[in-house]
Design an enzyme around this catalytic site. Structure first.
Site, PDB file in Angstrom:
ATOM      1  N   LYS A  83      33.994  71.819  39.249  1.00 43.97           N
ATOM      2  CA  LYS A  83      33.611  73.133  39.777  1.00 43.97           C
ATOM      3  C   LYS A  83      33.490  74.122  38.620  1.00 43.97           C
ATOM      4  O   LYS A  83      34.414  74.244  37.798  1.00 43.97           O
ATOM      5  CB  LYS A  83      34.677  73.583  40.773  1.00 43.97           C
ATOM      6  CG  LYS A  83      34.168  74.446  41.892  1.00 43.97           C
ATOM      7  CD  LYS A  83      35.250  74.578  42.951  1.00 43.97           C
ATOM      8  CE  LYS A  83      34.944  75.683  43.922  1.00 43.97           C
ATOM      9  NZ  LYS A  83      36.090  76.005  44.773  1.00 43.97           N
TER      10      LYS A  83
HETATM   11  O1  G3P Z   1      36.186  78.369  49.044  1.00 49.01           O
HETATM   12  C1  G3P Z   1      36.477  79.570  48.390  1.00 49.01           C
HETATM   13  C2  G3P Z   1      37.684  80.147  49.015  1.00 49.01           C
HETATM   14  O2  G3P Z   1      38.830  79.603  48.492  1.00 49.01           O
HETATM   15  C3  G3P Z   1      37.706  81.619  48.990  1.00 49.01           C
HETATM   16  O3  G3P Z   1      38.154  82.009  50.206  1.00 49.01           O
HETATM   17  O4  G3P Z   1      39.105  83.527  51.844  1.00 49.01           O
HETATM   18  O5  G3P Z   1      39.726  83.744  49.417  1.00 49.01           O
HETATM   19  O6  G3P Z   1      37.471  84.393  50.211  1.00 49.01           O
HETATM   20  P1  G3P Z   1      38.646  83.509  50.432  1.00 49.01           P
END
Ligand code: G3P
Length: 219
Positions: A83
């Site tokens: 990634k």
């Molecule tokens: O897949 C990316 C994720 O980990 C981010 O999620 O909820 O922190 O925006 P969030």
């Protein structure tokens, strides 16, 4: 649509894997840090639980260092997908690693223009963040629709992974828009099961069955 779990927590992964519906895992430096185990070891443990693409993110920010780190991560297990952030250095690292046959997931994608660059660089996966766009008042799902259109127009093989999914609605909207993959926290995956009519229906079925077959006198 493939379902990925967006977690580095082994208990959550074991539970999801036992349901037989988890196709892969995404992690990021925040999720790895939460578990308190070095990335190489944690990714090795994750690969032993889920048989599918496992995204492991670099923390280097300069292209050559990202390439070196990415090569190291790819050696952990054949299912590892490296990634990389959607920066100039990240795209350069993506081009090099892709040419070397290492699969990449270009993350922190917030625009169709960025997604086009990821496809051009040979990314195996691109990760547009839906919830974080919603957070700033921009409809995240519209980005998925735009990327689907652009990739279809030109036949780019890069898979679109809807990330930052916070609710079942995000999951359904991503599937309707044509995302290849949706990655979600365990909590959101668990919520996909829920429907009050399922619970009520099952309760009634069991009650009727028990009433019919219980010995006389017990009724
Ligand atoms: O897949 C990316 C994720 O980990 C981010 O999620 O909820 O922190 O925006 P969030």
């Amino acid at each position: 649509m493939k379902i990925f779990l967006d977690t580095a927590n082994l208990e959550e992964l074991k539970q999801g894997a036992a349901w037989g519906i988890v196709d892969g895992v995404t992690t990021n430096p925040t999720l790895i840090a939460k578990e308190g185990v070095a990335i190489e070891e944690q990714i090795r443990r994750i690969c032993a639980i889920v048989d599918g693409d496992i995204s492991a993110e670099v923390v280097a920010t300069e292209a050559d260092a990202m390439i070196q780190e990415g090569r190291g991560l790819a050696k952990i297990h054949q299912n590892v997908v490296v990634k990389l952030p959607l920066t100039r250095d990240g795209i350069r690292a993506c081009s090099t690693l892709s040419k070397d046959g290492i699969r990449t997931n270009v993350t922190l994608c917030f625009s169709a223009a960025q997604a086009l660059l990821a496809a051009k660089a040979g990314a195996y996966i691109v990760s547009p963040f839906i919830g974080r766009l919603d957070d700033i008042g921009t409809p995240g799902i519209a980005l998925i629709q735009e990327i689907v259109t652009i990739y279809r127009n030109y036949g780019y093989p890069t898979q679109i992974l809807a990330a930052s999914l916070r609710s079942p609605m995000h999951v359904i909207d991503s599937a309707k828009a044509g995302a290849h993959i949706g990655t979600m926290p365990f909590k959101v995956l668990d919520m996909l099961f829920q429907h009050p009519l399922t619970d009520r229906g099952l309760e009634q079925f069991l009650k009727d069955y028990a009433k019919a077959f219980q010995p006389a006198g017990v009724r």
